[in-house]
Structures are given as structure tokens and as C-alpha cells.
Design an enzyme around this catalytic site. Sequence first.
Site, PDB file in Angstrom:
ATOM      1  N   SER A 116       0.827  -1.213   0.000  1.00  0.00           N
ATOM      2  CA  SER A 116       0.000   0.000   0.000  1.00  0.00           C
ATOM      3  C   SER A 116       0.857   1.258   0.000  1.00  0.00           C
ATOM      4  CB  SER A 116      -0.869   0.040   1.255  1.00  0.00           C
ATOM      5  OG  SER A 116      -1.740  -1.046   1.287  1.00  0.00           O
ATOM      6  N   HIS A 138      -0.809  -2.247  -7.332  1.00  0.00           N
ATOM      7  CA  HIS A 138      -1.592  -1.930  -6.132  1.00  0.00           C
ATOM      8  C   HIS A 138      -3.082  -1.954  -6.448  1.00  0.00           C
ATOM      9  CE1 HIS A 138      -2.690   1.152  -2.817  1.00  0.00           C
ATOM     10  NE2 HIS A 138      -2.790  -0.076  -2.385  1.00  0.00           N
ATOM     11  N   GLU A 150      -2.800   0.754  -9.310  1.00  0.00           N
ATOM     12  CA  GLU A 150      -1.663   1.657  -9.494  1.00  0.00           C
ATOM     13  C   GLU A 150      -0.461   0.788  -9.868  1.00  0.00           C
ATOM     14  OE1 GLU A 150      -2.574   5.277  -6.339  1.00  0.00           O
ATOM     15  OE2 GLU A 150      -1.630   3.477  -5.572  1.00  0.00           O
ATOM     16  N   ASN A 188      -3.380   6.471  -1.706  1.00  0.00           N
ATOM     17  CA  ASN A 188      -3.215   6.382  -0.250  1.00  0.00           C
ATOM     18  C   ASN A 188      -2.555   7.612   0.362  1.00  0.00           C
ATOM     19  OD1 ASN A 188      -4.567   4.039   0.052  1.00  0.00           O
ATOM     20  ND2 ASN A 188      -2.770   2.720  -0.003  1.00  0.00           N
TER      21      ASN A 188
HETATM   22  N1  LIG Z   1      -6.630  -4.035   3.118  1.00  0.00           N
HETATM   23  C1  LIG Z   1      -6.637  -3.173   2.118  1.00  0.00           C
HETATM   24  O1  LIG Z   1      -7.605  -2.426   1.919  1.00  0.00           O
HETATM   25  C2  LIG Z   1      -5.487  -3.126   1.172  1.00  0.00           C
HETATM   26  C3  LIG Z   1      -5.650  -2.436  -0.038  1.00  0.00           C
HETATM   27  C4  LIG Z   1      -4.578  -2.406  -0.937  1.00  0.00           C
HETATM   28  C5  LIG Z   1      -3.381  -3.023  -0.612  1.00  0.00           C
HETATM   29  N2  LIG Z   1      -3.265  -3.687   0.577  1.00  0.00           N
HETATM   30  C6  LIG Z   1      -1.990  -4.359   0.852  1.00  0.00           C
HETATM   31  O2  LIG Z   1      -2.148  -5.742   0.588  1.00  0.00           O
HETATM   32  C7  LIG Z   1      -1.297  -6.502   1.462  1.00  0.00           C
HETATM   33  C8  LIG Z   1      -2.138  -7.501   2.237  1.00  0.00           C
HETATM   34  O3  LIG Z   1      -3.122  -6.809   2.968  1.00  0.00           O
HETATM   35  P1  LIG Z   1      -4.434  -7.545   3.491  1.00  0.00           P
HETATM   36  O4  LIG Z   1      -5.395  -6.467   3.876  1.00  0.00           O
HETATM   37  O5  LIG Z   1      -4.847  -8.605   2.524  1.00  0.00           O
HETATM   38  O6  LIG Z   1      -3.871  -8.244   4.819  1.00  0.00           O
HETATM   39  P2  LIG Z   1      -4.456  -9.530   5.579  1.00  0.00           P
HETATM   40  O7  LIG Z   1      -3.931  -9.444   6.964  1.00  0.00           O
HETATM   41  O8  LIG Z   1      -5.920  -9.647   5.383  1.00  0.00           O
HETATM   42  O9  LIG Z   1      -3.786 -10.778   4.805  1.00  0.00           O
HETATM   43  C9  LIG Z   1      -2.426 -11.015   4.770  1.00  0.00           C
HETATM   44  C10 LIG Z   1      -2.212 -12.516   4.593  1.00  0.00           C
HETATM   45  O10 LIG Z   1      -0.826 -12.762   4.346  1.00  0.00           O
HETATM   46  C11 LIG Z   1      -0.496 -13.973   5.002  1.00  0.00           C
HETATM   47  N3  LIG Z   1       0.956 -14.053   5.139  1.00  0.00           N
HETATM   48  C12 LIG Z   1       1.764 -13.457   6.030  1.00  0.00           C
HETATM   49  N4  LIG Z   1       3.059 -13.784   5.785  1.00  0.00           N
HETATM   50  C13 LIG Z   1       3.045 -14.625   4.721  1.00  0.00           C
HETATM   51  C14 LIG Z   1       4.043 -15.300   3.981  1.00  0.00           C
HETATM   52  N5  LIG Z   1       5.326 -15.177   4.302  1.00  0.00           N
HETATM   53  N6  LIG Z   1       3.663 -16.064   2.929  1.00  0.00           N
HETATM   54  C15 LIG Z   1       2.358 -16.191   2.591  1.00  0.00           C
HETATM   55  N7  LIG Z   1       1.362 -15.567   3.256  1.00  0.00           N
HETATM   56  C16 LIG Z   1       1.696 -14.787   4.303  1.00  0.00           C
HETATM   57  C17 LIG Z   1      -1.248 -13.895   6.317  1.00  0.00           C
HETATM   58  O11 LIG Z   1      -1.350 -15.166   6.930  1.00  0.00           O
HETATM   59  C18 LIG Z   1      -2.590 -13.330   5.843  1.00  0.00           C
HETATM   60  O12 LIG Z   1      -3.499 -14.354   5.480  1.00  0.00           O
HETATM   61  C19 LIG Z   1      -0.565  -5.488   2.334  1.00  0.00           C
HETATM   62  O13 LIG Z   1       0.670  -5.177   1.766  1.00  0.00           O
HETATM   63  C20 LIG Z   1      -1.498  -4.283   2.293  1.00  0.00           C
HETATM   64  O14 LIG Z   1      -0.854  -3.072   2.571  1.00  0.00           O
HETATM   65  C21 LIG Z   1      -4.283  -3.762   1.474  1.00  0.00           C
END
Ligand SMILES: NC(=O)c1ccc[n+]([C@@H]2O[C@H](COP(=O)([O-])OP(=O)(O)OC[C@H]3O[C@@H](n4cnc5c(N)ncnc54)[C@H](O)[C@@H]3O)[C@@H](O)[C@H]2O)c1
Length: 296
Positions: A116, A138, A150, A188
Amino acid sequence: MKVTVFGAGNMGARIAEVFLKAGHAVTLIDIKEQFCEGGKKRIEGDLAGGVKRGKMTQEQMDACLANLTLSVDRQDAAGSDFVMEVILERMDLKKELLEELDSILPEDCIIGTNTSALSITEISNAVPNRSDKVVGCHFFNPAHIMKLVEVTKGLKTSEETFKKAYDIMASLGKTPVQVNEGPGFVVNRILIPMMNEAIGIYADGIASPSDIDLAMQNGAGMKSGPLHTADLVGHDINLAIMNTLFTETGDPKYRPHPLLKKMVRAGYLGVKTGKGFFTYDGPFGKEIPGGDLTIK
Ligand SMILES: NC(=O)c1ccc[n+]([C@@H]2O[C@H](COP(=O)([O-])OP(=O)(O)OC[C@H]3O[C@@H](n4cnc5c(N)ncnc54)[C@H](O)[C@@H]3O)[C@@H](O)[C@H]2O)c1
């Protein structure tokens, strides 16, 4: 194309779904089987909803699910054409994953990261021999609905990698925009500080979460209010992004609000834990009307 998505959480499952709907074979890898299963359940739920609404046939849904492989073994990413890294917003974890993938992935595999706000250049340093193949992709939440991606160039991302990633995103039916690396990219850098400000307005006792959202929806044309959107993104992610904006720029205007930190410490992460500025019918459940946060 063989696509591997790392992380079956909030974003990863839906990103996998987007690739499946476009006809790609997807391997979805997380650290525990139950997380993989949780991701698959969300994909199944979305697809079944699509069948119910006549957006896809049962056969198309079955074909998508037949193309999905779940795994907790990183080696299953071998032979991928495209990898999406969608794990927690932590530089150390993202780098550790890429370091190991370096010996698993084919040379020409592109590595897209869904970070993000973290530096694409720093993430790409984890794979010094192929840092030109790392690019920001992104997606926005919920990834199966939101059109924007993005596509972000780090300083070492090659033009060829950027163009391939941009074209792949367009082929998924997304609207890609070209972005050069900068903390928080475009959306963001604007959106998350705005949510942080909304948290401050609530913490100052100026208005309730519902009224803040209603005000911004009806006065600023937002579809979803800032606090509801913040609940949807997840407060751990919001805090990580504010911290990145603050430390990367040194500008006090990006200071994370203390209430945001408290929410994260309490585990009130929003929709994913069933409680944020509003309450939900369990993790990822429906919003309970009148369930505004009442503590500060
Ligand atoms: N939540 C949002 O609105 C959003 C929007 C855009 C981007 N993002 C980005 O996307 C990414 C994930 O966010 P999210 O909201 O899905 O988080 P989340 O906590 O819902 O999911 C993350 C997942 O990654 C897994 N994980 C952790 N370490 C791991 C590894 N080494 N190998 C495989 N899996 C692993 C966790 O077990 C979990 O299931 C982050 O970088 C976040 O900044 C989030």
C-alpha cells in the site's frame, strides 16, 4: 498464464479471484492451511453470488475453482509467469519472501507487489539479480470490484516489466494508472491521511462515526464515508501506511492519530475482526445498524 498469489487474506483472495475469472491458473499460498481455506471460501462466496445474479454460469464458476490450487509450500510457485505478493504490510516479511523466491521462480517471472505504501525499490533489493522484474501492482479493496490498479515503477523496474504488468492489469478488466514510486503512491497519500483526520474529528468529540461518514458522503460526494472505508481497509494497514508516510517524509502532517494506534492494540481492526468504528456481524460480517464505536 500460471499465476501465484502469496497471502490469502483480505486482498490476496480477491486478487486470486480476479486472475481466475480472467482464465488463469492460480496457486494461492499462505502460511497456514486454514488461511488458504478462508481465502477459498471468500472466492466461492463471491462466485456463487455472481451465479445467483446471472453474472456467470455454474460451469464458469466450476472452471474458476478447478483452476485454483491452495498451498502452504513456497516451492509451489515454481514455473510461475507472474507472482503477486499480497502478504502483511511489513518490509521484513516481504523481503524475506522474495529472497527465497529468487531460487524458486523462473528468470523471466514478473513479481508484482500489492504494498500500500512501502518502497518498491527497497522491496526489489531483496532480489538484486532480478530487481528489474519487481513492480508495484496496487489493487484496491475490494479487489474483485474496484477497477483501479496503481502500476508503480521502482527506480530499478525496467520499462519492459512495467509495460507487461500494465498490460496484464488491463487484460484483467482493471483500469491501470502509471505511477512513479513515492510513499503511498497516489490514492493512499490522499485517502489515508483523510481517514486519519476523520479519526481525529471523532476523538475530539466533534461528531459520531455515523455522522462523520454521512457528512462526507453528502457533503463531499464520497460513496463510502472515511471511517467505514477505514474499517474496510483494516486499521493495522491504515497505521502501517501512516507510519510509512510519516517516516519517509518526516512531515508531522502524517502523524498517525493516537486513537488509530489504540484501535490496533485493542485488535479493533475493522471489518476483518468484526469491530472498528462500526460493529459487524462477526469477522467480515454485515454492519450492525447503530453500532458506532462509543469508546475513545
Ligand atoms: N486491506 C486493504 O484495503 C489493502 C488495499 C490495498 C493493498 N493492501 C496491501 O495488501 C497486502 C495484504 O493486505 P491484506 O489487507 O490482505 O492483509 P491480511 O492481513 O488480510 O492478509 C495477509 C495474509 O498474508 C499472510 N501471510 C503473512 N506472511 C506470509 C508469507 N510469508 N507467505 C504467505 N502468506 C503470508 C497472512 O497469513 C494473511 O493471510 C498489504 O501489503 C497491504 O498493505 C491492502
